[in-house]
Enzyme design. Structure first.
Site: not given
Ligand code: ISL
Length: 563
Positions: A231, A286
């Site tokens: 993330d 990401e």
């Protein structure tokens, strides 16, 4: 379907495996890592399947449906966070990296899920949230206890500016009027958070943070996960001077701007850790930057992330010229690095692609009847596009049912980022609760998506014409067609509004090159000039289509032609 092989998958594949220029000889001798050939399926655990009727999906619910996913034909699952969390950001605020929130189950259920998925031939990657923790994480609780606390320097603290304002002009995500800083009264300093104030940023300049976070990776690697979706991974390095964002970027959240050299060093360390484990463990980053060129740098020289999400195509409209540009820009940015693309149309952070395309059509003044027909056709053609692009595709749960976002009334909105619509529970069956039975006083945590009579899994499983069966046919074709999995991609000149690409391996004996033609207009289009003489392998609108390609595409129709 077989279980996960202990040796690298795909060693016999014949394609050019990593770059457009790699020689045939080296391609033949280089095994293809599984994550280049795989199709990933993103599971948002809260909304996938609920095993205990509390209105929130859980790990046992996922486990109970693994055979459905194997039937669909996906190769790998990405599970969004299921760790203990106060849920200020529905799990992206982690309070313990090495456990399962009781809402979702426990470690034993997780282990059983991974074992079952592996037995069914599917890999499992999990979300890793290295940029920030929850403010309830024991590290932050300690850090806030005093300026001299053991974990104080694990987070980013700064003195107020002379006028008492935040230390710089960075803006947080979600509320673009809010600073990325919160003043901590008890200790008289500001702390940094690129997201909610309940998500303080970790200070990766502190060596103990890096060591502790690498340990969290080891914890899950030891449990047998095949990798991680990392993330906001471009956030783990920050300019220590924390300079203001330039005036022209003010109003853009800093998480979409932060792009600092030291992150690459940290990613190389992480890559080495992954490679110290057997079984080709991988990481998809990401990297939430809006330039494919910038995202490409996070692959390093095949020594940082294995894959990075490429967001410009996710935001691209349903227009052939824009998709051509995305494909060209991706090749230009990634090929010189030998980096392998990834493709994603939807995820838990953005309106589903079907909803985005529908909204654009409404803005363009399309009437309701036309819009309804086009919406279904576009969702199907988009499936063909996603699963035939050169690179690793990520399907978001529910896209295989052609879901649109749920309409979430104000009194049921729960996400600080306004992303509830795409996170609606997955409709499993024809029953009134669509497979989400709850006790009287409960209900699913979000309303279900619209059109549940037809857009539910059981109904679509029965109907060979459904979009679910289209996804299944595409996945089966891809799995048996090296050209689609690992072959070259060449864009072809096509009439306006049509995207045409040829996929082929460099192996002269390859019997199965393919041409994909996608009509992104609402009108029929002749594509005779492409001279396609092969047979239809898949047509987006007709499960029975076969035989020689007619040379005409219906409105928003996509066809894969052999040859
Ligand atoms: O959600 C977004 C736009 O609506 C993105 O800006 C998103 O914040 C960005 O992609 C980072 O997302 C990831 O980290 C966030 C979390 O809220 C998202 O769900 C996650 O995908 C913070 O952890």
């Amino acid at each position: 379907m077989g279980s996960i092989p202990s040796t690298p998958a795909g060693s016999a594949a014949s394609a050019d495996l990593t770059t457009s220029t790699e020689s045939h000889a080296s391609a033949m001798s280089t095994p293809v890592p599984w994550w280049k050939r795989a199709v990933f399926y993103q599971i948002y655990p809260r909304s996938f399947a609920d095993s205990n009727g509390d209105g929130v999906g859980d790990l046992a619910g996922i486990r109970a449906h693994l055979e459905d996913l194997a039937w669909l034909g996906v190769d790998a699952l990405w599970l969004s966070p299921f760790f203990p969390s106060p849920m200020a950001d529905f799990g992206y605020d982690v309070a313990d990296y090495c456990n399962v929130d009781p809402l979702f189950g426990d470690l034993a259920t997780f282990d059983a899920l991974v074992a079952d998925a592996h037995d069914l031939g599917m890999r499992v990657i999990i979300d890793w949230v290295p940029n920030h923790t929850s403010d309830q994480h024991p590290w932050f609780v300690d850090a806030g206890s005093s300026r001299h606390a053991e974990h104080r320097n694990w987070y980013v603290w700064r003195e107020p500016s002379a006028d008492g304002s935040p230390p710089n002009n960075w803006v947080a995500a979600f509320d673009l009027t809010a600073p990325a800083w919160t003043f901590h009264e008890p200790s008289g300093q500001w702390y940094l958070h690129l997201f909610e104030s309940a998500q303080p940023d970790l200070n990766w300049d502190e060596p103990a943070v890096e060591a502790a976070m690498l340990d969290t990776l080891r914890f899950w690697l030891d449990r047998g996960v095949d990798g991680f979706r990392a993330d906001v991974v471009h956030g783990i390095g920050k300019d220590p001077a924390l300079p203001d964002d330039p005036p022209e970027l003010v109003g853009i959240p800093h998480c979409a701007i932060n792009d600092v050299a030291v992150t690459h060093e940290r990613l190389r360390t992480i890559r080495q850790l992954l490679e110290s484990y057997p079984g080709e463990r991988m990481m998809v980053g990401e990297v939430f930057l809006m330039s494919t060129q910038a995202i490409a740098t996070y692959y390093g020289t095949n020594d940082e992330v294995h894959l990075a999400f490429n967001f410009p195509p996710l935001f691209a409209p349903w227009r052939a010229d824009r998709w051509q540009a995305c494909i060209q820009e991706t090749a230009a940015a990634l090929d010189p690095r030998g980096a392998w693309p990834s493709w994603v149309l939807s995820n838990h952070d953005n309106p589903r692609h079907r909803t985005r395309y529908d909204r654009a059509a409404a803005r363009a003044g399309e009437d309701e009847a036309t819009a309804a027909v086009r919406s279904e056709a576009r969702a199907r053609a988009a499936a063909v596009l996603l699963l035939t692009l050169r690179g690793t595709p990520f399907i978001y749960q529910g896209d295989e049912l052609g879901l649109t976002d749920a309409d979430v009334p104000a009194d049921r909105q729960v996400d600080p980022g306004g992303r509830d619509g795409c996170r609606a529970p997955l409709p499993w069956n024809d029953g009134p609760d669509r497979g989400w039975p709850t006790a009287d006083h409960l209900r699913p945590w979000l309303p279900l998506p619209p059109d549940g009579d037809t857009r539910n899994r059981a109904a679509q499983r029965r109907d060979p014409h459904s979009i679910l069966h289209l996804y299944r046919r595409l996945l089966a074709l891809r799995r048996t067609t090296p050209a689609l999995q690992t072959g070259q991609a060449e864009l072809l000149d096509a009439p306006d509004g049509v995207l045409a690409m040829r996929r082929r391996t460099e192996d002269a004996t390859d019997a199965a090159p393919c041409t994909i033609v996608v009509n992104m207009t609402g009108q029929p289009v002749h594509v005779h000039e492409l001279g396609l003489v092969g047979h239809v392998l898949v047509a987006s609108d007709d499960p029975e289509a076969s035989g020689p390609f007619s040379g005409v595409l219906g409105p928003d129709q996509a066809v894969i032609v052999g040859g």
